[in-house]
Design a protein around this motif. Structure first.
Motif, PDB file in Angstrom:
ATOM      1  N   ARG A 119       0.853  -1.176   0.000  1.00  0.00           N
ATOM      2  CA  ARG A 119       0.000   0.000   0.000  1.00  0.00           C
ATOM      3  C   ARG A 119       0.893   1.232   0.000  1.00  0.00           C
ATOM      4  NH1 ARG A 119      -3.592   2.471   4.785  1.00  0.00           N
ATOM      5  NH2 ARG A 119      -4.733   4.040   3.592  1.00  0.00           N
ATOM      6  N   TYR A 120       0.687   2.109  -0.967  1.00  0.00           N
ATOM      7  CA  TYR A 120       1.463   3.336  -1.097  1.00  0.00           C
ATOM      8  C   TYR A 120       0.604   4.502  -0.600  1.00  0.00           C
ATOM      9  CZ  TYR A 120       4.398   0.570  -4.285  1.00  0.00           C
ATOM     10  OH  TYR A 120       5.207  -0.386  -4.842  1.00  0.00           O
ATOM     11  N   VAL A 121       1.156   5.314   0.300  1.00  0.00           N
ATOM     12  CA  VAL A 121       0.425   6.446   0.864  1.00  0.00           C
ATOM     13  C   VAL A 121       1.211   7.723   0.598  1.00  0.00           C
ATOM     14  CG1 VAL A 121      -0.552   7.490   2.933  1.00  0.00           C
ATOM     15  CG2 VAL A 121      -0.626   5.002   2.640  1.00  0.00           C
ATOM     16  N   ASN A 122       0.571   8.653  -0.088  1.00  0.00           N
ATOM     17  CA  ASN A 122       1.178   9.936  -0.415  1.00  0.00           C
ATOM     18  C   ASN A 122       1.161  10.826   0.829  1.00  0.00           C
ATOM     19  OD1 ASN A 122       1.736  12.544  -1.335  1.00  0.00           O
ATOM     20  ND2 ASN A 122       0.660  12.267  -3.269  1.00  0.00           N
ATOM     21  N   GLN A 123       2.341  11.093   1.377  1.00  0.00           N
ATOM     22  CA  GLN A 123       2.467  11.970   2.543  1.00  0.00           C
ATOM     23  C   GLN A 123       3.332  13.193   2.240  1.00  0.00           C
ATOM     24  OE1 GLN A 123       3.669   9.678   6.005  1.00  0.00           O
ATOM     25  NE2 GLN A 123       1.640   8.771   6.228  1.00  0.00           N
ATOM     26  N   LEU A 124       3.183  13.718   1.017  1.00  0.00           N
ATOM     27  CA  LEU A 124       3.892  14.946   0.664  1.00  0.00           C
ATOM     28  C   LEU A 124       3.118  16.138   1.216  1.00  0.00           C
ATOM     29  CD1 LEU A 124       5.179  14.317  -2.954  1.00  0.00           C
ATOM     30  CD2 LEU A 124       6.412  14.117  -0.800  1.00  0.00           C
ATOM     31  N   ASP A 125       3.289  16.367   2.502  1.00  0.00           N
ATOM     32  CA  ASP A 125       2.589  17.451   3.174  1.00  0.00           C
ATOM     33  C   ASP A 125       3.483  18.028   4.247  1.00  0.00           C
ATOM     34  OD1 ASP A 125       1.590  16.425   6.091  1.00  0.00           O
ATOM     35  OD2 ASP A 125       1.678  14.753   4.678  1.00  0.00           O
ATOM     36  N   LYS A 126       3.083  19.175   4.748  1.00  0.00           N
ATOM     37  CA  LYS A 126       3.748  19.801   5.883  1.00  0.00           C
ATOM     38  C   LYS A 126       2.665  20.272   6.829  1.00  0.00           C
ATOM     39  CE  LYS A 126       7.283  23.188   7.106  1.00  0.00           C
ATOM     40  NZ  LYS A 126       8.215  24.216   6.585  1.00  0.00           N
ATOM     41  N   ARG A 182      -5.603  14.964   3.367  1.00  0.00           N
ATOM     42  CA  ARG A 182      -5.550  16.125   4.259  1.00  0.00           C
ATOM     43  C   ARG A 182      -6.551  16.014   5.411  1.00  0.00           C
ATOM     44  NH1 ARG A 182      -5.768  22.496   2.303  1.00  0.00           N
ATOM     45  NH2 ARG A 182      -5.287  23.403   4.352  1.00  0.00           N
ATOM     46  N   ASN A 183      -7.744  15.455   5.147  1.00  0.00           N
ATOM     47  CA  ASN A 183      -8.763  15.384   6.209  1.00  0.00           C
ATOM     48  C   ASN A 183      -8.662  14.108   7.040  1.00  0.00           C
ATOM     49  OD1 ASN A 183      -9.732  13.481   4.465  1.00  0.00           O
ATOM     50  ND2 ASN A 183     -11.617  14.574   3.943  1.00  0.00           N
ATOM     51  N   GLN A 184      -7.647  13.275   6.738  1.00  0.00           N
ATOM     52  CA  GLN A 184      -7.349  12.092   7.553  1.00  0.00           C
ATOM     53  C   GLN A 184      -8.545  11.132   7.656  1.00  0.00           C
ATOM     54  OE1 GLN A 184      -3.890  11.755   9.406  1.00  0.00           O
ATOM     55  NE2 GLN A 184      -3.934  12.719   7.395  1.00  0.00           N
ATOM     56  N   ASP A 185      -9.243  10.956   6.536  1.00  0.00           N
ATOM     57  CA  ASP A 185     -10.362  10.013   6.538  1.00  0.00           C
ATOM     58  C   ASP A 185      -9.967   8.659   5.959  1.00  0.00           C
ATOM     59  OD1 ASP A 185     -10.096  10.605   3.873  1.00  0.00           O
ATOM     60  OD2 ASP A 185     -12.212  11.124   3.544  1.00  0.00           O
ATOM     61  N   GLY A 186      -8.682   8.458   5.711  1.00  0.00           N
ATOM     62  CA  GLY A 186      -8.206   7.190   5.176  1.00  0.00           C
ATOM     63  C   GLY A 186      -8.225   7.113   3.669  1.00  0.00           C
ATOM     64  N   LEU A 187      -8.645   8.190   3.000  1.00  0.00           N
ATOM     65  CA  LEU A 187      -8.710   8.215   1.542  1.00  0.00           C
ATOM     66  C   LEU A 187      -7.963   9.447   1.042  1.00  0.00           C
ATOM     67  CD1 LEU A 187     -12.484   7.335   0.996  1.00  0.00           C
ATOM     68  CD2 LEU A 187     -10.515   5.801   0.739  1.00  0.00           C
ATOM     69  N   PRO A 188      -7.329   9.360  -0.126  1.00  0.00           N
ATOM     70  CA  PRO A 188      -6.662  10.547  -0.663  1.00  0.00           C
ATOM     71  C   PRO A 188      -7.683  11.630  -1.006  1.00  0.00           C
ATOM     72  CG  PRO A 188      -6.729   8.799  -2.309  1.00  0.00           C
ATOM     73  CD  PRO A 188      -7.204   8.189  -1.021  1.00  0.00           C
ATOM     74  N   ASP A 189      -7.261  12.874  -0.911  1.00  0.00           N
ATOM     75  CA  ASP A 189      -8.160  13.979  -1.243  1.00  0.00           C
ATOM     76  C   ASP A 189      -8.577  13.929  -2.708  1.00  0.00           C
ATOM     77  OD1 ASP A 189      -7.826  14.834   1.351  1.00  0.00           O
ATOM     78  OD2 ASP A 189      -6.312  16.332   0.846  1.00  0.00           O
ATOM     79  N   TYR A 190      -7.641  13.556  -3.575  1.00  0.00           N
ATOM     80  CA  TYR A 190      -7.920  13.428  -5.011  1.00  0.00           C
ATOM     81  C   TYR A 190      -7.263  12.143  -5.498  1.00  0.00           C
ATOM     82  CZ  TYR A 190      -8.869  18.430  -4.509  1.00  0.00           C
ATOM     83  OH  TYR A 190      -9.346  19.646  -4.093  1.00  0.00           O
ATOM     84  N   ALA A 191      -7.877  11.525  -6.502  1.00  0.00           N
ATOM     85  CA  ALA A 191      -7.327  10.275  -7.042  1.00  0.00           C
ATOM     86  C   ALA A 191      -7.698  10.152  -8.509  1.00  0.00           C
ATOM     87  CB  ALA A 191      -7.851   9.067  -6.271  1.00  0.00           C
ATOM     88  N   GLY A 192      -6.847   9.488  -9.275  1.00  0.00           N
ATOM     89  CA  GLY A 192      -7.114   9.229 -10.677  1.00  0.00           C
ATOM     90  C   GLY A 192      -8.164   8.153 -10.857  1.00  0.00           C
ATOM     91  N   ARG A 193      -8.628   8.006 -12.074  1.00  0.00           N
ATOM     92  CA  ARG A 193      -9.744   7.095 -12.350  1.00  0.00           C
ATOM     93  C   ARG A 193      -9.394   5.629 -12.115  1.00  0.00           C
ATOM     94  NH1 ARG A 193      -9.439   4.536 -17.383  1.00  0.00           N
ATOM     95  NH2 ARG A 193      -7.636   5.205 -18.617  1.00  0.00           N
TER      96      ARG A 193
END
Length: 610
Positions: A119-126, A182-193
């Protein structure tokens, strides 16, 4: 190759400008650059991707599930200022809950017959605020564009396992990107199809050298440049048999090498050129046809050294560069070339070792090499590169920068407890020899590579199809296409096809097919007429049709170093390159040029197997 009245939108010829545009785009922003020519070389030690600390930790000890966290970090990779001060570089890398990120990423090493989930999780945030891209982003390209915001943040990411036999949902396709949560709901804010929450990697294929790297639509070149790539090895009983009998070098004499070129500013920050003063129609921040850096990194370190014993070593070499081909040679201190053997291609061992004095390696290709330093104690062997840019007819390489890769000082005493390697006549004692590929009866697909012009008068290399009818006439169903155009390669599940790549461009292109393994058959010179094809809104893009194809002379068999299972093949200019490929999995995949700057500018097409 004959061409019609094909000129750029400003009226200037636009077919051979890749090298000029790339050169013009670098060093024109006023940013002081670190100079590769004067930078120290062969000082830093080579990191070993096979070392235990460079293996990913599973989520549970002894488990087969992995959670990879994509994060930003800073590292001293071995760069120094002109005054000798150590410099720090900002990078992106893959971490786990128990391990910090690295660039390149840590190594996967798995067994045939096993299965893992990642499982890959995008954590490019500050602080839960999405990071902007650290490199210049050209939003005029067809790109992921999360939320249609058209800006630099958030950054889309997706990991592709290159060379893997995996289901479409686990392939890491360009449209499977995600952003941070960003909202920490377990899903990315945006995702591709095509986003999938978890990837399943089955290992039904034989031992080989895969790799993983970012593949987000339109920003692959930038995300890989930031550090998102790593090795992925599959091991099997056939390899074990050879290792146990000292017929292949075993650890610690197996050393993976990922070779990449980069540019840096004088603070150690990555620099990616993005201006073109020679093209007044180009956007302020613009895509350039290719990238060629003056720093060579091996395993993330500039021009390293690796001290060796006077014995045979197995080098697992990966070209992880954006656009640069390498023509590799091992050179002794007296200038003489040291011969070596290739034992495997990307996806497995060949039937027999192939003796070589040099090897051309295109972006995305891998080679399994055995080089012997026996009898060279006290000497230094240098791995050098002689490939011009662009390849094969471009500017000669600078021998003081990208002409140097790394050094092997033969300075370690021979360990008498470890026998040296004697290569066998047969490399496949358990698997059995690879059969000679036979294309008789296979359906043929005639595919096309053309240099066109985009609405901003920029060189745009495109893929498409050649009409198989007599004379290869133009038609709406043939010629070049955009990535988003309807699929033209619809393939029957379980079929074997003969693909013919007609390269009308002046450069060589490494063509990669996702999911499949193929065999290279031959190449043949050809002639024809390239007719301009209007594309896009108002015909603002100029692509092409290939008509009146004429074969010239006999076929040229596959090169000896291509005599194995592959996933990437070099299509040379003015030639038809033929491969025999079988499609065993249903779903949507892509085929594309693995010059990352080309695939990000539409040199990529989808195919569907059903």
């Amino acid at each position: 190759m004959k061409r019609g009245a094909w000129v750029g939108l400003s009226g200037t010829a636009s077919l051979n400008t890749a090298s000029a545009q790339t050169t013009a785009g670098s060093g024109t922003t006023g940013t002081p650059l670190l100079q590769g020519r004067s930078h120290p070389k062969f000082v830093n030690l080579l990191p070993n991707p096979n070392a235990p600390l460079n293996a990913f930790d599973p989520t549970a000890a002894g488990g087969n599930a992995y959670l990879l966290l994509l994060r930003e970090f800073s590292s001293q990779i071995g760069l120094v200022s002109p005054t000798g001060q150590k410099l720090t570089t900002l990078l992106w890398g893959y971490a786990t809950p128990t391990q910090p990120p690295t660039a390149p990423g840590r190594t996967f090493s798995v067994r045939t017959g096993s299965q893992i989930t990642v499982r890959y999780v995008n954590q490019l945030d500050k602080g839960l605020r999405p990071l902007s891209h650290r490199l210049p982003l050209d939003t005029t390209l067809m790109w992921a564009n999360p939320g249609n915001l058209g800006g630099l943040a958030p950054v889309p990411l997706v990991a592709h396992r290159h060379g893997g036999d995996q289901a479409s949902a686990s392939d890491g396709l360009p449209d499977a990107w995600t952003t941070m949560d960003r909202n920490q709901d377990g899903l990315p804010d945006y995702a591709g199809r095509l986003w999938s929450t978890q990837y399943t990697y089955q290992h039904q294929q034989e031992a080989g050298h895969l790799w993983y790297h970012d593949h987000a639509l339109g920003v692959t070149r930038l995300n890989v440049f930031m550090g998102l790539a790593g090795h992925y090895f599959i091991r099997d009983a056939n390899e074990d048999w050879l290792l146990q009998r000292n017929q292949l070098p075993a650890s610690p004499y197996e050393v993976p090498l990922v070779v990449q070129d980069r540019m840096f500013d004088n603070t150690g920050k990555l620099f990616y050129p993005s201006t073109d003063p020679l093209n007044p129609s180009a956007p302020r921040t613009t895509h350039l046809p290719e990238f060629f850096g003056d720093f060579i990194l091996v395993n993330g370190v500039p021009w390293p050294q690796h001290a060796v014993e006077p014995r045979a070593y197995r080098l697992r070499v990966l070209n992880g560069s954006d656009s640069r081909f390498y023509d590799l040679q091992f050179r002794r201190g007296n200038g003489n070339t040291l011969a070596f053997h290739q034992v495997g291609t990307e996806l497995g061992l060949m039937n027999t070792p192939v003796p070589l004095t040099h090897l051309v390696l295109a972006p995305g290709e891998r080679a399994d090499l055995v080089v012997s330093f026996k009898g060279l104690a006290g000497q230094r062997v240098t791995l050098v590169n002689t490939a011009p840019t662009p390849f094969p007819f471009g500017v000669p390489v600078d021998a003081s920068t990208a002409g140097l890769i790394m050094a092997f000082p033969v300075s370690v005493a021979l360990d008498p407890q470890r026998p040296d390697t004697t290569l066998p006549a047969s490399l496949r004692p358990v698997l059995g020899p690879l059969k000679t590929p036979v294309a008789t009866g296979a359906p043929v697909r005639k595919l096309l590579l053309v240099e066109g012009v985009d609405p901003y008068n920029r060189l745009q290399t495109l893929l498409g199809t050649v009409n198989p009818a007599a004379g290869n006439p133009t038609s709406p169903a043939h010629g070049t296409f955009f990535y988003s155009d309807p699929v033209t390669e619809r393939i029957t599940l379980g079929s074997t096809e003969l693909w013919e790549f007609h390269n009308t461009t002046v450069d060589a292109h490494p063509i990669h097919l996702h999911q499949t393994a193929f065999r290279v058959l031959n190449r043949q010179a050809f002639d024809g007429v390239v007719v301009p094809k209007p594309m896009g809104a108002g015909g603002s893009t100029v692509g092409g049709w290939l008509t009146d194809v004429t074969l010239l002379g006999p076929t040229r068999p596959a090169e000896p170093h291509e005599a194995g299972r592959k996933d990437t093949v070099v299509a040379y200019p003015g030639e038809i390159t033929r491969i025999l490929v079988r499609f065993d999995r249903p779903g949507e995949y892509v085929w594309h040029c693995h010059i990352l700057s080309h695939e990000d500018h539409e040199m990529m097409r989808r195919f569907v197997v059903a």
